[in-house]
Every structure is written in C-alpha cells, then in structure tokens.
Design an enzyme around this catalytic site. Structure first.
Site, PDB file in Angstrom:
ATOM      1  N   TYR A   1      31.467  30.315  36.649  1.00 46.76           N
ATOM      2  CA  TYR A   1      30.682  31.545  36.742  1.00 46.76           C
ATOM      3  C   TYR A   1      31.143  32.631  35.785  1.00 46.76           C
ATOM      4  O   TYR A   1      30.596  33.728  35.769  1.00 46.76           O
ATOM      5  CB  TYR A   1      30.669  32.081  38.183  1.00 46.76           C
TER       6      TYR A   1
ATOM      7  N   ARG B   1      41.530  39.460  37.224  1.00 48.14           N
ATOM      8  CA  ARG B   1      42.013  38.228  37.859  1.00 48.14           C
ATOM      9  C   ARG B   1      41.962  37.111  36.830  1.00 48.14           C
ATOM     10  O   ARG B   1      40.938  36.479  36.637  1.00 48.14           O
ATOM     11  CB  ARG B   1      41.140  37.896  39.073  1.00 48.14           C
TER      12      ARG B   1
ATOM     13  N   HIS C   1      40.073  32.132  41.830  1.00 47.81           N
ATOM     14  CA  HIS C   1      40.208  32.787  43.132  1.00 47.81           C
ATOM     15  C   HIS C   1      41.319  32.093  43.939  1.00 47.81           C
ATOM     16  O   HIS C   1      42.238  32.729  44.448  1.00 47.81           O
ATOM     17  CB  HIS C   1      38.880  32.748  43.876  1.00 47.81           C
TER      18      HIS C   1
END
Lengths: 340, 375
Positions: free
Chosen positions: A241, A228, A232
């Site tokens: 993160y 990815r 998100h």
C-alpha cells in the site's frame, strides 16, 4: 542515548528476521522511531509510570529491560516475567514502571489519566506518560482521556508518535485536522509539535513538558512527527500500500539513528571504529540471548490457572487436578518442554 | 467523620448508631443493641450508602466516581451525603463518558487506589465494556500477576419500569462468563450491605449488579448486619426458604417473586426450596446441586434473555453433576427473547411473573391440579 538507539535497531532487525524464520510467531519493530523512544525515555524519571501502545520497546530498553528479558517474553519461556501469557512484544515490568502492553488501541490513555490522578492525590513528584500513534487518536478513548485529563488537571504526558501510517491507513485518511497537536488545544491542553526524528529536540521537549506537567499539575500533549520505516507488524507487508521509493527515501535520508550519529561524529564524540564495535557487540548479544531463550523450557503447567483471580478458586483447582491426572495417564501426549 | 464517631464511641454510641440517628432511622436515646435480631428496618439504598460510607472511612484509597454521584447526591441517591462528608477528591463527578471514567478508574486501580465506579445503569456500561473486560478482568493474568485491579463496577441492572429496550437489559450472563471478574447480584438489604463491603475489600475486579426497583425496598436486618465489619462471602448462595419438593434458583428481584411463588405452591402442597444465588460468578454450584439432590427437581428464574443465560449455565452444571438425581427436565423461566417493549402490558408479558414460576414448579412436580399436602 545513541548506543541504546543502535542496540534497539539491531534487536528489532534480528527479531523481525527471527519471525520470518518461524522462530517466533510475531514481532513489532520500531524502525524509524528510535529517537522518539529513547530520547523521551531519557528525559523522564524512573518514577514516571509508562502506559505504552506497542511500539515503545526502546523506552523499556532504556529503563533497563535486558536483552534476556526481551528474549524471554518473545520466546515465552519460563524466565518470562509475564509467565508466557501474552503474544510477543507485549512486555511489562512493574519494577521498571512500565505497564504491560495491551493490544487494544488507545485504552491506555484513560488508564494513564487515572493513574495520574492517583499520583496527584498522593502528591508524588512524578507523572504518567501515555504513548500512542496517529491512528490511536481516532479512538473514543483518546477523546475521553484528553477531556478528562484537562478537567481533572492531572500530570500526564500524551506522546503521539505520528508516523504517518496506521497499518495501511495514511494520516490523510485518519483525520482532516491539522495533525494531532490541534486536538490537544481543542481540549484546553497545552500542546507541542516536535520533529520526532531529532533526538535532541525530542529530549528537550519531553524534559520541558514533564516539568510543566508535574509542577503545574496539568496534561501536556506532544505530537512527535516521524515515519514508520518498517511494516506495521510481521503480519503486514507495507509495500502493498505504499511505494518502496517512499520507504527507501525515509530510510536513507531521514533515519533518526544515522542523523544523531552524524551529529555525534561531527562533535568528535563518535567514530567509525566505535560504530563497528557497537554494532558487532549488539548483534552478538542479541543473537546469544535469542539462541539461549529459544531452547529454554516453557512456562510450567502450574502457571496456567494462576492469576485469574487473586487466589486460585476451587473450580480452577479442580480443573488443574483434572489436567494433571490426564497428563499422568497420557504422558506421551504432554510436550516435553513444558514442565509440570 | 472520624472525630465525630470517635467522640460518640467514647460516649457509648457506635458509629452505626450515629448513622442511623442521622438518617432518622431510630430516635435519640434508643440503643441499637436493644433491638432484637431482625427488627432493624433497612432499605436497599441505605444498605448501599452505609456500606460505601464505612468502607470509605476505613480505607482512604477507596473513592467513588461516576455521573451525578457528587453534587446531585447520586442519580438514585445511593451516594447521598458522600461528597459532603469526604470531599471532591474522594467523590468524583465526571463528564459524560463511560469509556473515559471507567478507563480512568482502571488506571487508578493499576496504580493502587480502590475505585468504585458507578454506572447510571449497566446498559450505559456497554460503552465501557472494553475496559471492564480487556483492561480490568484480564490484566492480572496478562501481566503475569504484576498488576492487580481492585475495582468495583456497580449500578442498576436489568428491567426497571417502563424504561424500554436500552435501559432494561440484564447483563448477569455476559459478565458471568468472563474469567477474571467476580459478578454479584444481591437481593435483600443484608445482601447489598455485606456483599458491597466484600466487593470493595476484594483485590479482584467485581461487577456489582443492583436493581433500580429494589432501592426503595425495606428489609429487616439483624444487629450483626449493621456492624461496620459485616461482610458476606462472595461465591456463596443463600437458601432463603427451605423445601423438599422442588428447587427454585433466582437472583436479584426474582428472589422476591420466587418466594411469593413458594407461598402459592405451599397452598397446593408443594414445598419449594428457594435459593438466592447472590453471586453469579463464582456460581455456588455446590449449594445448587446439594439442593437438587434433595428435591430432584429444578426451576431456574431470571429476568434476562433465555439464550446463554444464567439458567443455561445452572442447567448444564446440574446435568453434569447431579443427572441421576433429576426426576424431571430442568425448566428455565426467563425474560422473553425480545428487546424490552415500553407499553406496560407488553413489559409485563416480557418479564417473568409469579404465576410463571408457579406453573413451572408444578410442571416439574407433574401437577396440573392442586393436591392435598403430602405427608
């Protein structure tokens, strides 16, 4: 396929920016997963019923959802076939056999099994296809669906986009199994693992899986490994993160669109000129449809109370009449871009 | 099934008659038509079974799915005989996963089939409640009218006997608050038969709340009820007993209790009007309010918990629409605000009893002691 992947990338980037500019409230990109989206869609038939999670707009684009359709939904104007009922990216199209996106994670999996059961009973030459991420495999619905599909022997493709991240949860914290492919085997389902960033491998895999699913009336699990590259959603900043170097490495070295393009160029089927032209056209079209969609009227007040039930019940008719009388009495309080 | 009933129909015997014969409800040679109205006896279980049987015969898209519905003939025998008649494609026994088979049913409904999903009790349906609300109730609206969900969720609801906290919750209020769902809670065999047929034919998702203790109860039904086209309208309450002094609303098993309470009250000269709600959503506010405008007093009865219950909604509705007609505060009789205990004496204390309804009606009528009948 390449053109669709490039248009998808362009659309995703421009809509992401539009959200950052405050023009839409929310967006989900599929950056890094263009090959999974488009190649899988290309290997399916338009009769196959798609049960998406929310990162499969490339599938919808391949099937014929136009840039205008995407814009209407994201801007929730009166051309939206969803009548402005849902957040952006919650697309659906009965015509294109794409079940409306539902935010709940994993619920589409048992739905896909149920619909596959219906297809089997009707003896249709088609299957259902359910997409989900690595995170979705933790949901109870995943296990129930896999078990059921196996026991009922129905033609369903479970396509897992294992992109390594579920918001901020890395796959290593999501499960301790050897990926998702072994979970299918545990349920007695024939399962495949494929390089999700290899457009051609993805295409062949889905094509073969579809044939098996329909001819043998059985479920198939495909674990497509990918990354990815984007966040998100627009509500996320993944640099909080994960390392920027990691993201940059996947973007520059492992991008599926660039990889496919290089292969096409190597075969002399594509070149720099075509690339520049495609990108410019795509950018132009996306922006034009966006700008147009932004200023259109919103869905009308008359759509607020419809579709709760098959026919509008008396109490909702009363409520609508009451709202309308309020609007008549206080016209200045009613927004000018919402028709009645 | 079709061929058999066609032959019998030609021979002058309706499919209903043959069903009754097969289930030993009438002797061979008796004609259903010769029964006078209301003298057919039908259990709730048979009302449900016959409704399922007929709807599955009439529409090949209808199918039953749930745990133990097939080979076991149904956990409460409601689906008895259906597997044998319609085969495993139409009656599906499932693994133990409410989330799984409810989601599966919803998916089948998206595609165009008409599933009847049985929960062994609605307590277990909590493991599937996301599919009932988020996948079934909201989808027609969320999809802009593109995907309809013609599904029925049915099973026992509320308290049984000695099954304690996790088998005794009443879900009428929870499901009743959700737009997109229709919620039904029948009382008599006529209710069960007519409303299940209506629910299966309805294009919207329906939650059909039954009662385990009522399955074996017998009610008299008219010939009309036994007709294969008999349905009842969803959203209409029934006035089980007319009265003029106080309105008592109830649903499911509590309707029987309310009727007994009305008998008791009559001895003290209080004429109670008992309304069988039949539908929780849509709630028949018109019938309830018309009754309160006649009696000026209201007692609501339910087995479920008091806070945010069905009685709370009825109370609000009556205060909104008929405030100036009320001569007394509205009394809600409900189950106790505790998880259901197991011990029989405690369970009895935790549920409404006939005496509770009688006392509430008397309070509404300002009576502490019996009085002679009003003129």
């Amino acid at each position: 396929m390449y053109e669709t992947m490039a248009i998808l990338q362009t659309m995703d980037n421009l809509y992401y920016e539009a959200q950052r500019q405050g023009r839409i409230s929310f967006y989900v990109t599929s950056i890094g997963e263009e090959a999974i989206n488009v190649a899988s869609a290309a290997a399916l038939s338009s009769d196959d019923l798609i049960f998406p999670q929310y990162r499969e707009q490339g599938v919808l684009l391949w099937r014929g959802f136009t840039l205008k359709d995407f814009a209407s939904q994201c801007f929730a104007n009166d051309e939206d076939s969803g009548k402005g009922r849902q957040m952006p990216v919650h697309y659906g199209s009965k015509k294109l056999n794409y079940i409306t996106v539902s935010s709940t994670v994993g619920t589409q999996l048992p739905h896909a099994v149920g619909a596959a059961y219906s297809l089997k009973m009707a003896k249709e030459e088609a299957c259902t296809v359910a997409y989900f991420g690595d995170g979705g495999t933790s949901e109870g619905d995943f296990h129930a669906a896999m078990n059921f599909a196996s026991v009922l022997e129905v033609p369903v493709l479970f396509i897992c986009r294992n992109n390594g991240w579920a918001i901020s949860t890395p796959a290593s914290d999501q499960y301790r199994s050897d990926g998702v492919v072994v979970k299918g085997q545990a349920y007695g389902i024939r399962s495949f693992r494929v390089d999700g960033n290899d457009t051609l491998a993805m295409y062949s895999c889905v094509q073969a899986a579809r044939k098996m699913a329909i001819e043998e009336s059985r479920p198939i699990l495909i674990e497509a490994l990918t990354y990815r590259i984007g966040h998100h959603t627009t509500s996320d900043d993944s640099s909080k993160y994960r390392s920027i170097t990691e993201m940059e490495r996947w973007k520059s070295l492992r991008d599926p669109v660039i990889r496919f393009r290089k292969w096409l160029e190597g075969n002399a089927w594509w070149d720099e000129v075509a690339e520049r032209r495609l990108r410019a056209t795509a950018r132009n079209e996306v922006i034009t449809t966006m700008v147009r969609a932004e200023i259109l009227k919103k869905p009308p007040l008359s759509d607020l109370f419809k579709d709760v039930y098959d026919s509008v019940p008396v109490h909702l008719q009363e409520q609508e009449a009451y709202v309308r009388s309020t609007v008549t009495r206080h016209p200045k309080d009613h927004p000018s871009d919402v028709p009645l | 099934m079709w061929a058999t009933s066609a032959r019998r129909a030609i021979a002058g015997q309706s499919s209903v008659t043959s069903w009754l014969l097969r289930n030993s409800m009438i002797k061979s040679g008796e004609k259903v038509r010769s029964f006078s109205s209301g003298s057919n006896q039908l259990t709730v279980r048979d009302a449900l079974n016959s409704a399922l049987d007929e709807e599955m015969s009439a529409d090949s898209r209808v199918f039953v799915i749930g745990e133990e519905v097939g080979e076991y003939q149904g956990a409460y025998k409601v689906t008895k005989g259906l597997l044998q008649k319609f085969g495993p494609d139409r009656v599906l026994d499932t693994p133990i996963t409410e989330a799984g088979f409810t989601g599966l049913g919803v998916g089948a409904a998206f595609y165009g089939l008409k599933p009847v999903v049985e929960f062994m009790t609605f307590n277990f349906a909590m493991q599937a409640i996301d599919h009932i609300i988020n996948s079934a109730a909201k989808t027609y609206y969320m999809s802009g009218g593109q995907i309809s969900v013609p599904i029925v969720f049915r099973g026992p609801n509320g308290a049984a006997a000695g099954v304690a906290a996790q088998h005794s919750q009443c879900f009428a209020a929870w499901y009743g608050s959700c737009p997109g769902l229709k919620v039904i809670s029948p009382y008599s065999s006529e209710d069960y038969r007519g409303l299940l047929k209506a629910a299966i034919r309805d294009p919207d998702p329906v939650v059909f709340l039954e009662n385990e203790l009522m399955y074996g109860e017998t009610f008299p039904v008219s010939d009309e009820v036994l007709d294969s086209n008999f349905t009842l309208p969803i959203g209409k309450a029934k006035i089980e007993r007319e009265g003029k002094d106080v309105t008592i609303t109830a649903f499911s098993k509590m309707v029987g209790y309310a009727l007994k309470a009305a008998d008791e009250l009559a001895k003290d000269g209080i004429s109670a009007e008992v309304i069988n709600l039949r539908s929780i959503r849509p709630l028949d506010r018109a019938t309830i309010n018309a009754s309160v405008r006649k009696t000026y007093r209201l007692v609501t009865v339910e087995e479920g918990w008091p806070q945010h219950g069905v009685g709370a909604e009825i109370s609000a509705s009556v205060v909104e629409e008929s405030f100036e007609y009320l001569d007394a505060p509205i009394d809600r009789i409900t189950g106790a605000d505790v998880p259901m205990p197991y011990a029989a004496n405690l369970e009895r204390l935790a549920l409404p009893q006939v005496e509770d309804i009688v006392r509430a009606a008397k309070r509404a009528c300002y009576r502490q002691v019996p009085q002679s009948a009003a003129a």
